[in-house]
Each structure stands twice: as structure tokens, then as C-alpha cells.
Write a protein that holds these residues in place. Structure first.
Motif, PDB file in Angstrom:
ATOM      1  N   TRP A 114       0.844  -1.197   0.000  1.00  0.00           N
ATOM      2  CA  TRP A 114       0.000   0.000   0.000  1.00  0.00           C
ATOM      3  C   TRP A 114       0.878   1.245   0.000  1.00  0.00           C
ATOM      4  O   TRP A 114       1.665   1.455   0.921  1.00  0.00           O
ATOM      5  CB  TRP A 114      -0.913   0.001   1.227  1.00  0.00           C
ATOM      6  N   ARG A 115       0.731   2.036  -1.045  1.00  0.00           N
ATOM      7  CA  ARG A 115       1.497   3.277  -1.141  1.00  0.00           C
ATOM      8  C   ARG A 115       0.890   4.326  -0.223  1.00  0.00           C
ATOM      9  O   ARG A 115      -0.316   4.573  -0.243  1.00  0.00           O
ATOM     10  CB  ARG A 115       1.499   3.779  -2.579  1.00  0.00           C
ATOM     11  N   PRO A 117      -0.255   7.857   1.182  1.00  0.00           N
ATOM     12  CA  PRO A 117      -0.710   9.081   0.510  1.00  0.00           C
ATOM     13  C   PRO A 117       0.361  10.175   0.549  1.00  0.00           C
ATOM     14  O   PRO A 117       1.073  10.329   1.539  1.00  0.00           O
ATOM     15  CB  PRO A 117      -1.945   9.483   1.329  1.00  0.00           C
ATOM     16  N   PHE A 118       0.456  10.900  -0.557  1.00  0.00           N
ATOM     17  CA  PHE A 118       1.379  12.039  -0.676  1.00  0.00           C
ATOM     18  C   PHE A 118       2.835  11.629  -0.434  1.00  0.00           C
ATOM     19  O   PHE A 118       3.635  12.397   0.102  1.00  0.00           O
ATOM     20  CB  PHE A 118       0.993  13.157   0.307  1.00  0.00           C
ATOM     21  N   SER A 119       3.167  10.409  -0.819  1.00  0.00           N
ATOM     22  CA  SER A 119       4.516   9.906  -0.577  1.00  0.00           C
ATOM     23  C   SER A 119       4.869   8.850  -1.612  1.00  0.00           C
ATOM     24  O   SER A 119       3.988   8.227  -2.211  1.00  0.00           O
ATOM     25  CB  SER A 119       4.608   9.306   0.831  1.00  0.00           C
ATOM     26  N   HIS A 122       5.928   3.080   0.766  1.00  0.00           N
ATOM     27  CA  HIS A 122       4.803   2.164   0.897  1.00  0.00           C
ATOM     28  C   HIS A 122       5.006   1.261   2.107  1.00  0.00           C
ATOM     29  O   HIS A 122       6.120   1.106   2.617  1.00  0.00           O
ATOM     30  CB  HIS A 122       4.622   1.317  -0.369  1.00  0.00           C
TER      31      HIS A 122
END
Length: 219
Positions: A114-115, A117-119, A122
Motif C-alpha cells: 500500500w502506497r 498518501p502524498f509519498s 509504501h
């Protein structure tokens, strides 16, 4: 005699899982993973425990364990969820409340990257399902069953494993240290959960969570 039969069942399940994984070795290279972990008994329910809620059991008992796993599929029912077959061993320290115990687990596990958010970073989520056998039921687990009309747990129960790992090779300084030694090194949150699945494995519903940290190396 009953305990020997149950223990043999767990070993047969573990053998079947490993055989499946070995037969699928051609999927890709570097399929093996080893995880070591430490976790402490918690009074929290399954769902809140998976979310990170921790309420230490009054016995303050804990476990130390190690898992070995091998990837056997890139998908689960067509979804892009890599699957691994795993076996594990555990040592349960009962802190003098009763004799310490040993355990063995056999389970399959789905993984998802899962990546954040805003990055560009993961985390790796993992959910395992299988069987857990212990030589002596942890005291915190005994209490959880006993408060339901004096019910008793069993040595063989359903097993769930939940992990939230941070792959450390995402960080350049760590990548330089481990490059060429392991494919990936993961550090993260670990939940070891035994339960009767609403009375399927025992005379009443009940179970126990052990929550802590794990370190996994993938080769």
C-alpha cells in the motif's frame, strides 16, 4: 493420544503447505522469507487489536517466535495479492503463573503493498489464516474462555496473523547496508491471534491476541 493426533494434524498441514510452495518455486526467484517476532498478550478484541489498540493482560505474558515462508502464487482469486505458505514456532513465557509452553503454526498469508498518501513510500500489509497448536494454553487465553460460563479453550485453535511492515530498503542509507545480502528487510507491527471461531474449535467463543514487533528478511 488426542494431543498426538492434533499435533500430527498440524504437522501434516504444515507439510502440505510447504509442498505446495516448493512445487510452485518456478513462479519467480527469491521466494523465501524468515520472520522473527516478539509480542505481548493483550485484552483487546480482534478488530481493535488489528488497528493497534493494546491493553496489556494482567499476567504480562509474552511470546517469542519465528516463521518461515515461501511464495506460491502471485494472485488470490485473480486479485494481485501475492500468497505465501508459512510455518512457525513459538515460545510462550507465562511469567511464573504456570509452566511455559511451546507452539507451532501453519498458515497461508496474503500480502498487499500500500502506497502511503502524498509519498513515494509504501507499507506491506499481510493477513494470514491457518492453525495454531500449543503444548499448554496461555493463561490469558484461559481467562478469556472462563469468563464465558467457565468454558475451556483447546490446544488446537484457528490462527490469524496480521502484519503492517515498513520495507527498509526504501531508505537509501539502509539499502546500502543490506544490498546484496537480502532482497528486502521489513520491520513492523505484528499480531498473533488464536481463537475458537465462535465455538468451532472449542466449546465456546474466545481467544487471545499477542501484539508486538517483527523483523522479516526476504531472500
Amino acid at each position: 493420544m488426542k494431543n498426538r493426533v492434533i499435533f500430527a494434524l498440524v504437522l501434516c498441514t504444515a507439510y502440505a503447505l510447504c509442498s505446495t510452495a516448493t512445487a510452485s518455486e518456478s513462479i519467480e526467484q527469491n521466494l523465501t522469507a524468515v520472520r522473527v517476532y516478539w509480542s505481548k498478550s493483550s485484552e483487546t478484541d480482534l478488530v481493535t487489536g488489528f488497528a493497534g489498540d493494546f491493553d496489556a493482560s494482567r499476567e504480562s505474558n509474552y511470546l517469542i517466535g519465528a516463521n518461515w515462508g515461501r511464495k506460491y502464487s502471485d494472485t488470490l482469486f485473480g486479485l494481485p495479492l501475492p500468497m505465501t505458505a508459512n510455518v512457525g514456532v513459538q515460545y510462550f513465557n507465562e511469567r511464573g503463573h504456570q509452566n511455559d509452553a511451546y507452539g507451532v503454526t501453519a498458515f497461508i498469508k496474503a500480502h498487499y503493498d500500500w502506497r502511503l498518501p502524498f509519498s513515494q513510500k509504501h507499507v506491506r500489509l499481510g493477513l494470514g489464516e491457518g492453525l495454531s497448536y500449543v503444548t499448554r494454553v496461555p493463561l490469558s487465553e484461559q481467562r478469556d474462555f472462563a469468563k464465558r460460563g467457565g468454558a475451556q479453550s483447546e490446544k488446537l485453535l484457528n490462527y490469524l496473523e496480521w502484519t503492517i511492515d515498513l520495507p527498509l530498503r526504501q531508505f537509501a542509507s539502509i539499502d546500502e547496508l543490506i544490498q546484496g545480502r537480502v532482497e528486502e528487510l521489513n520491520l513492523g507491527f505484528f499480531v498473533f491471534h488464536r481463537s475458537s471461531v465462535f465455538g468451532l474449535f472449542a466449546e465456546s467463543r474466545g481467544g487471545v491476541n499477542f501484539m508486538g514487533l517483527g523483523l522479516e528478511a526476504r531472500f
